[in-house]
Design an enzyme around this catalytic site. Sequence first.
Site, mmCIF file in Angstrom:
data_model
loop_
_atom_site.group_PDB
_atom_site.id
_atom_site.type_symbol
_atom_site.label_atom_id
_atom_site.label_comp_id
_atom_site.label_asym_id
_atom_site.label_seq_id
_atom_site.Cartn_x
_atom_site.Cartn_y
_atom_site.Cartn_z
ATOM 1 N N ASP A 181 29.110 -29.742 17.123
ATOM 2 C CA ASP A 181 27.845 -30.409 17.409
ATOM 3 C C ASP A 181 28.137 -31.760 18.017
ATOM 4 O O ASP A 181 29.045 -32.456 17.603
ATOM 5 C CB ASP A 181 27.037 -30.583 16.121
ATOM 6 N N GLU A 265 25.937 -26.020 21.120
ATOM 7 C CA GLU A 265 24.528 -25.951 21.444
ATOM 8 C C GLU A 265 24.365 -25.645 22.928
ATOM 9 O O GLU A 265 25.187 -26.049 23.744
ATOM 10 C CB GLU A 265 23.833 -27.265 21.101
ATOM 11 N N CYS A 329 18.976 -27.146 6.144
ATOM 12 C CA CYS A 329 20.052 -27.309 5.183
ATOM 13 C C CYS A 329 20.993 -26.114 5.279
ATOM 14 O O CYS A 329 20.550 -24.968 5.223
ATOM 15 C CB CYS A 329 19.481 -27.411 3.776
ATOM 16 N N CYS A 332 20.964 -24.177 1.572
ATOM 17 C CA CYS A 332 19.846 -23.353 1.102
ATOM 18 C C CYS A 332 18.897 -22.928 2.211
ATOM 19 O O CYS A 332 17.931 -22.217 1.964
ATOM 20 C CB CYS A 332 19.064 -24.101 0.017
ATOM 21 N N CYS A 351 17.231 -28.845 -2.131
ATOM 22 C CA CYS A 351 18.320 -28.574 -3.075
ATOM 23 C C CYS A 351 19.235 -29.772 -3.306
ATOM 24 O O CYS A 351 20.126 -29.712 -4.153
ATOM 25 C CB CYS A 351 19.146 -27.366 -2.619
ATOM 26 N N ASP A 358 25.755 -34.448 11.325
ATOM 27 C CA ASP A 358 26.283 -33.688 12.461
ATOM 28 C C ASP A 358 27.135 -32.502 11.999
ATOM 29 O O ASP A 358 27.177 -31.464 12.656
ATOM 30 C CB ASP A 358 27.106 -34.603 13.383
HETATM 31 ZN ZN LIG Z 1 19.181 -27.336 0.696
#
Ligand SMILES: [Zn+2]
Length: 398
Positions: A181, A265, A329, A332, A351, A358
């Site tokens: 990234d 990307e 995230c 999660c 979470c 990054d």
């Molecule tokens: Zn999370």
Amino acid sequence: MSRYRLQPSPAQERVLLEHCGHARYVWNLAVEQHAHWKPGRRSAPGFAEQCRQLTEARAENEWLRTGSVVVQQQALKDFAQAMANFFGKTHKRPAWRRRGRGEGFRIVAVKAGDVRRLSRNVGEVRIPKVGWVRFRWSRAVPEGVKSYRVTHDAAGRWHVAFAVIPEPVPAPGTGEAAGVDRGVAVSAALSTGELLNVPGLRAGEKARLLRLLRRLARAERGSNRRGRVKAAIAKVRAREADRRKDWVEKTSTDLARRFDVIAVEDLKISSMTRSARGTREAPGRGVRQKAGLNRGVLAAGWGRLVQRLEHKAPGRVQKINPRYTSQTCNACRHRAAESRESQSRFRCVACGHQAHADVNAAENLRDTAAGHAVAARGGLPLGGPANREPQRDLLLVR
Ligand SMILES: [Zn+2]
């Protein structure tokens, strides 16, 4: 970067200057034609049309006709490429070229015998309408030169830079994928947690550059002093550019050697969906300025890094739609803009997972490339690979 000091004789230099002049003239003609074009109008002339116009211009203009058609046509091709880069949003719109500023021309379809070594420190390159021109053999010339560019800098020096498509680097065969990234504060973050930085100028060099820029502002236009200051500035900037190019070469080789799949990307998509990282998604003090300062440098380095990766790891680079990669995230999959605490910190509001922002984004790129549908809770999934070259057998090993 394979750049060498070219040492033309005075007679050769005259022809080289003409080549530069022709290339500049043709380029500026193309810039002008495109400047008149506005959305909704009939399209601006494409490469084929411009070639026809070049033929006409040569017929009418003896100065142009005596020059090398190879040089002039290549200038048009380079312009077409520059426009494609502009529309691809990786580069600025091609600008008007001025005499004495970054002058040069490019020669393609170079044959094996067109570059040769004369002695330990001297080489020769064949240039259309000029013949054999000597250059300082300051390091090994890469095998399989396909094209070269001759440049004349503000300090009056001539250089020749040989371009080769690098040989593919063998994949490690481990099935491992990495996400890369780009950021503002760090140049590139890897999903492994490594943070890479393009080397810039050292503190002393930056101070010197600032001093020179101040001196330039005070120097009288057209004075010898001004010329000397300009040359000194060009030298510092060239050193910076060289370091950036070196970094790109080393980093791309390293990535191609270590990972089977490299997820980056998709620039074409990212430029439409977000401004420079850290401005819209996590606006912070000074971020905008900093991004502004770095954007040009980073954009150039980044585009080049992806290009070199594609050369060195053909078929192993996955371009990923970067939508939400920085807000999701990796632990999660919860997506929330607020999780992006600052430019560099990511803390999941669901979470509590914490990571370098990054690196978290790089992990999301990696997982998307690996075919994991990174579905944001109740939202849209992350964009899938933008290029369809899934290497399933490699990817499933992960
Ligand atoms: Zn999370």
